[in-house]
Write a protein that holds these residues in place. Sequence first.
Motif, PDB file in Angstrom:
ATOM      1  N   GLY A 116       0.806  -1.205   0.000  1.00  0.00           N
ATOM      2  CA  GLY A 116       0.000   0.000   0.000  1.00  0.00           C
ATOM      3  C   GLY A 116       0.845   1.263   0.000  1.00  0.00           C
ATOM      4  O   GLY A 116       1.858   1.358   0.696  1.00  0.00           O
ATOM      5  N   ASN A 117       0.431   2.250  -0.807  1.00  0.00           N
ATOM      6  CA  ASN A 117       1.095   3.546  -0.982  1.00  0.00           C
ATOM      7  C   ASN A 117       2.360   3.445  -1.824  1.00  0.00           C
ATOM      8  O   ASN A 117       3.081   4.434  -1.989  1.00  0.00           O
ATOM      9  N   SER A 118       2.658   2.249  -2.344  1.00  0.00           N
ATOM     10  CA  SER A 118       3.842   2.087  -3.182  1.00  0.00           C
ATOM     11  C   SER A 118       3.661   2.782  -4.530  1.00  0.00           C
ATOM     12  O   SER A 118       2.539   2.894  -5.045  1.00  0.00           O
ATOM     13  N   VAL A 119       4.781   3.196  -5.104  1.00  0.00           N
ATOM     14  CA  VAL A 119       4.772   3.604  -6.504  1.00  0.00           C
ATOM     15  C   VAL A 119       4.774   2.337  -7.358  1.00  0.00           C
ATOM     16  O   VAL A 119       5.123   1.255  -6.886  1.00  0.00           O
ATOM     17  N   GLY A 120       4.376   2.474  -8.606  1.00  0.00           N
ATOM     18  CA  GLY A 120       4.330   1.326  -9.494  1.00  0.00           C
ATOM     19  C   GLY A 120       5.528   1.256 -10.417  1.00  0.00           C
ATOM     20  O   GLY A 120       6.324   2.201 -10.521  1.00  0.00           O
ATOM     21  N   THR A 121       5.651   0.146 -11.102  1.00  0.00           N
ATOM     22  CA  THR A 121       6.710  -0.009 -12.096  1.00  0.00           C
ATOM     23  C   THR A 121       6.311   0.577 -13.443  1.00  0.00           C
ATOM     24  O   THR A 121       7.163   0.834 -14.289  1.00  0.00           O
ATOM     25  N   GLY A 122       5.004   0.746 -13.658  1.00  0.00           N
ATOM     26  CA  GLY A 122       4.498   1.055 -14.983  1.00  0.00           C
ATOM     27  C   GLY A 122       4.246  -0.225 -15.762  1.00  0.00           C
ATOM     28  O   GLY A 122       4.564  -1.322 -15.302  1.00  0.00           O
ATOM     29  N   LYS A 123       3.672  -0.085 -16.944  1.00  0.00           N
ATOM     30  CA  LYS A 123       3.244  -1.248 -17.721  1.00  0.00           C
ATOM     31  C   LYS A 123       4.407  -2.133 -18.177  1.00  0.00           C
ATOM     32  O   LYS A 123       4.242  -3.333 -18.382  1.00  0.00           O
ATOM     33  N   LYS A 124       5.589  -1.553 -18.332  1.00  0.00           N
ATOM     34  CA  LYS A 124       6.727  -2.341 -18.801  1.00  0.00           C
ATOM     35  C   LYS A 124       7.311  -3.227 -17.711  1.00  0.00           C
ATOM     36  O   LYS A 124       7.986  -4.211 -18.000  1.00  0.00           O
ATOM     37  N   GLY A 125       7.068  -2.881 -16.479  1.00  0.00           N
ATOM     38  CA  GLY A 125       7.595  -3.673 -15.386  1.00  0.00           C
ATOM     39  C   GLY A 125       9.053  -3.367 -15.101  1.00  0.00           C
ATOM     40  O   GLY A 125       9.657  -2.454 -15.677  1.00  0.00           O
ATOM     41  N   LEU A 126       9.617  -4.162 -14.211  1.00  0.00           N
ATOM     42  CA  LEU A 126      10.982  -3.969 -13.737  1.00  0.00           C
ATOM     43  C   LEU A 126      11.679  -5.319 -13.694  1.00  0.00           C
ATOM     44  O   LEU A 126      11.123  -6.302 -13.199  1.00  0.00           O
ATOM     45  N   LYS A 127      12.921  -5.378 -14.222  1.00  0.00           N
ATOM     46  CA  LYS A 127      13.683  -6.614 -14.171  1.00  0.00           C
ATOM     47  C   LYS A 127      15.088  -6.319 -13.662  1.00  0.00           C
ATOM     48  O   LYS A 127      15.758  -5.410 -14.152  1.00  0.00           O
ATOM     49  N   ALA A 128      15.520  -7.101 -12.669  1.00  0.00           N
ATOM     50  CA  ALA A 128      16.852  -6.898 -12.097  1.00  0.00           C
ATOM     51  C   ALA A 128      17.233  -8.123 -11.290  1.00  0.00           C
ATOM     52  O   ALA A 128      16.392  -8.980 -10.977  1.00  0.00           O
ATOM     53  N   GLU A 129      18.506  -8.206 -10.940  1.00  0.00           N
ATOM     54  CA  GLU A 129      18.974  -9.275 -10.063  1.00  0.00           C
ATOM     55  C   GLU A 129      18.318  -9.119  -8.692  1.00  0.00           C
ATOM     56  O   GLU A 129      18.126  -8.007  -8.200  1.00  0.00           O
ATOM     57  N   VAL A 319     -20.220   6.139  19.118  1.00  0.00           N
ATOM     58  CA  VAL A 319     -19.779   5.004  18.309  1.00  0.00           C
ATOM     59  C   VAL A 319     -19.211   5.575  17.017  1.00  0.00           C
ATOM     60  O   VAL A 319     -19.915   6.265  16.280  1.00  0.00           O
ATOM     61  N   VAL A 320     -17.935   5.297  16.756  1.00  0.00           N
ATOM     62  CA  VAL A 320     -17.244   5.937  15.638  1.00  0.00           C
ATOM     63  C   VAL A 320     -16.753   4.902  14.637  1.00  0.00           C
ATOM     64  O   VAL A 320     -16.033   3.972  14.998  1.00  0.00           O
ATOM     65  N   MET A 321     -17.144   5.089  13.388  1.00  0.00           N
ATOM     66  CA  MET A 321     -16.592   4.334  12.277  1.00  0.00           C
ATOM     67  C   MET A 321     -15.470   5.183  11.687  1.00  0.00           C
ATOM     68  O   MET A 321     -15.716   6.152  10.958  1.00  0.00           O
ATOM     69  N   PHE A 322     -14.227   4.871  12.041  1.00  0.00           N
ATOM     70  CA  PHE A 322     -13.089   5.667  11.611  1.00  0.00           C
ATOM     71  C   PHE A 322     -12.727   5.346  10.157  1.00  0.00           C
ATOM     72  O   PHE A 322     -12.704   4.188   9.747  1.00  0.00           O
ATOM     73  N   MET A 323     -12.396   6.376   9.402  1.00  0.00           N
ATOM     74  CA  MET A 323     -11.966   6.197   8.017  1.00  0.00           C
ATOM     75  C   MET A 323     -10.445   6.344   7.907  1.00  0.00           C
ATOM     76  O   MET A 323      -9.849   7.205   8.560  1.00  0.00           O
ATOM     77  N   ASN A 324      -9.830   5.482   7.086  1.00  0.00           N
ATOM     78  CA  ASN A 324      -8.419   5.610   6.695  1.00  0.00           C
ATOM     79  C   ASN A 324      -7.422   5.218   7.770  1.00  0.00           C
ATOM     80  O   ASN A 324      -6.354   5.797   7.886  1.00  0.00           O
ATOM     81  N   GLU A 325      -7.735   4.158   8.517  1.00  0.00           N
ATOM     82  CA  GLU A 325      -6.719   3.629   9.426  1.00  0.00           C
ATOM     83  C   GLU A 325      -5.590   2.950   8.666  1.00  0.00           C
ATOM     84  O   GLU A 325      -4.424   3.046   9.055  1.00  0.00           O
ATOM     85  N   GLU A 326      -5.919   2.284   7.567  1.00  0.00           N
ATOM     86  CA  GLU A 326      -4.953   1.412   6.918  1.00  0.00           C
ATOM     87  C   GLU A 326      -3.767   2.139   6.295  1.00  0.00           C
ATOM     88  O   GLU A 326      -2.632   1.698   6.422  1.00  0.00           O
ATOM     89  N   ASN A 327      -4.013   3.233   5.603  1.00  0.00           N
ATOM     90  CA  ASN A 327      -2.882   3.860   4.906  1.00  0.00           C
ATOM     91  C   ASN A 327      -2.808   5.370   5.108  1.00  0.00           C
ATOM     92  O   ASN A 327      -2.460   6.113   4.209  1.00  0.00           O
ATOM     93  N   GLY A 328      -3.132   5.806   6.341  1.00  0.00           N
ATOM     94  CA  GLY A 328      -2.996   7.238   6.601  1.00  0.00           C
ATOM     95  C   GLY A 328      -3.399   7.717   7.981  1.00  0.00           C
ATOM     96  O   GLY A 328      -2.904   8.711   8.476  1.00  0.00           O
ATOM     97  N   LEU A 329      -4.341   7.024   8.631  1.00  0.00           N
ATOM     98  CA  LEU A 329      -4.832   7.381   9.961  1.00  0.00           C
ATOM     99  C   LEU A 329      -5.473   8.779  10.001  1.00  0.00           C
ATOM    100  O   LEU A 329      -5.518   9.427  11.031  1.00  0.00           O
ATOM    101  N   ARG A 330      -5.988   9.204   8.861  1.00  0.00           N
ATOM    102  CA  ARG A 330      -6.560  10.557   8.819  1.00  0.00           C
ATOM    103  C   ARG A 330      -7.825  10.666   9.669  1.00  0.00           C
ATOM    104  O   ARG A 330      -8.084  11.701  10.286  1.00  0.00           O
ATOM    105  N   GLY A 331      -8.643   9.604   9.682  1.00  0.00           N
ATOM    106  CA  GLY A 331      -9.885   9.663  10.447  1.00  0.00           C
ATOM    107  C   GLY A 331      -9.638   9.760  11.939  1.00  0.00           C
ATOM    108  O   GLY A 331     -10.276  10.554  12.643  1.00  0.00           O
ATOM    109  N   GLY A 332      -8.716   8.951  12.458  1.00  0.00           N
ATOM    110  CA  GLY A 332      -8.396   9.001  13.880  1.00  0.00           C
ATOM    111  C   GLY A 332      -7.829  10.346  14.285  1.00  0.00           C
ATOM    112  O   GLY A 332      -8.159  10.890  15.354  1.00  0.00           O
ATOM    113  N   ARG A 333      -6.981  10.897  13.442  1.00  0.00           N
ATOM    114  CA  ARG A 333      -6.396  12.205  13.754  1.00  0.00           C
ATOM    115  C   ARG A 333      -7.443  13.313  13.709  1.00  0.00           C
ATOM    116  O   ARG A 333      -7.427  14.229  14.525  1.00  0.00           O
TER     117      ARG A 333
END
Length: 457
Positions: A116-129, A319-333
């Motif tokens: 999560g929150n990673s950048v991508g390789t793009g459609k060509k992908g990435l090849k390396a040792e 009773v709180v349904m918090f949003m965005n715990e997984e990749n930002g914690l914006r709801g809790g903050r």
Amino acid sequence: MRTIKVVMAFCLLGFSANAQNKDSAMFKRIADDIFTNSKAYDNLRFLCKQVGPRLSGSPQAEKSVKETFRMMKELGADTVYLQECMVPHWVRGAKESALLVDDKGTTFSLNICALGNSVGTGKKGLKAEVIEVRSFAELDALGEKGVKGKIVFYNFPMNPTNVETFRSYGEAGQFRGRGPSMAAKYGAVGAMVRSLASNIDDYPHTGTTTYNDSFPKIPAIAVSTRHAEYVSAELKKKKGLQMYFRTECEMLPDVKSHNVIGEIRGTEFPNEVITVGGHLDSWDLAEGAHDDGAGCVQSMEIIRVYKKLGIKPKRTIRVVMFMNEENGLRGGRKYAEVATAEKNKKFIFALESDAGGFTPRAFGFTAEEPVLNKLRNWVPLFKPYGVYEFSAGGGGADIGPLRPLGTTLAGLRPDSQRYFDHHHAANDTFEMVSKRELELGAINMVLLLYVVDQYGL
């Protein structure tokens, strides 16, 4: 003798034997009603099957906001409202693919997913040792000479000797969180992390990586534990193995979302607030049943049972349904930010359920010692319902920002042995949750809130 000591302890805290018996009778009423009439399992089914994966910023996340708003209204909350917050909008894109390639061109397909929150390789992908390390010390020893231009494979298994599996998760989680940036520091072009899973299986487990802005952002993936074992074995047999992977994930601009809050207003101390909740968002690979649909529907159950039994809380329950715990914690903050500005209110207690819908075993508390000692005197009332311990240290990511306000924090601790079979993986589905275990968790949460409300801290 033991019974006498328990009664004496309650009396020292201002309780009488009659009060203890009264509370025990109320506990039975609450438990019986939840076992018989609970809506938690049906609400979880709807959240999983009719809404589905709920990653922040997605249409499903917004649908979950609307549906839990509706649920809390139907359960009878005095007030239900939305609390706006801006959240990250990361999208996975096309399904990822990966191949291990030897010097003869033979390939082996690997089960991977982007972190999560990673950048991508793009459609060509990435090849390396690809090179394997089992610690940051090994990475540092290789340095730029051994790492530059390569894909770093962090192969750090969760420690099987820890009965408390969250401890093993914490030990291994550093490689998912900091690993890609630490590899980029030495010039790596990609990073692969062994999934944070207890068992050997075929599911890649996602989760957030956190980039260090001092280094380049490189594509980062998780590999299933079974294929982590395979890659490790192959690297021991063959030199210069290469890896190809393709991810098309990207981070889009922040979008508007909401916490969902349902209140039952206190009758005697309405400005003293008790918070209970779970996080509404989930990863996009599955339905988010254990993480954290279970915590959400368990938390909402207090509204239904209080209204059904005519229990009028002394203090206001939110009773709180918090949003965005997984990749930002914006709801809790955001919730803590608004709470800090509510100068006329005192946020005395907060409880979170974010450890799965398994059989409850304990509660953990972050509290001053006198408060913890007072709480522990209630343990005998909980034992008939499967909770045997009130331990020091506990809470949850979403309620953690309330601690500077002096709030006592608590977290439900279910049996954790199966949690990391499903956590952040495609098999975190409704079918993996037991109705009975889910309801036991809800029962114990309501019971804890009941005594805190009745007697304060």
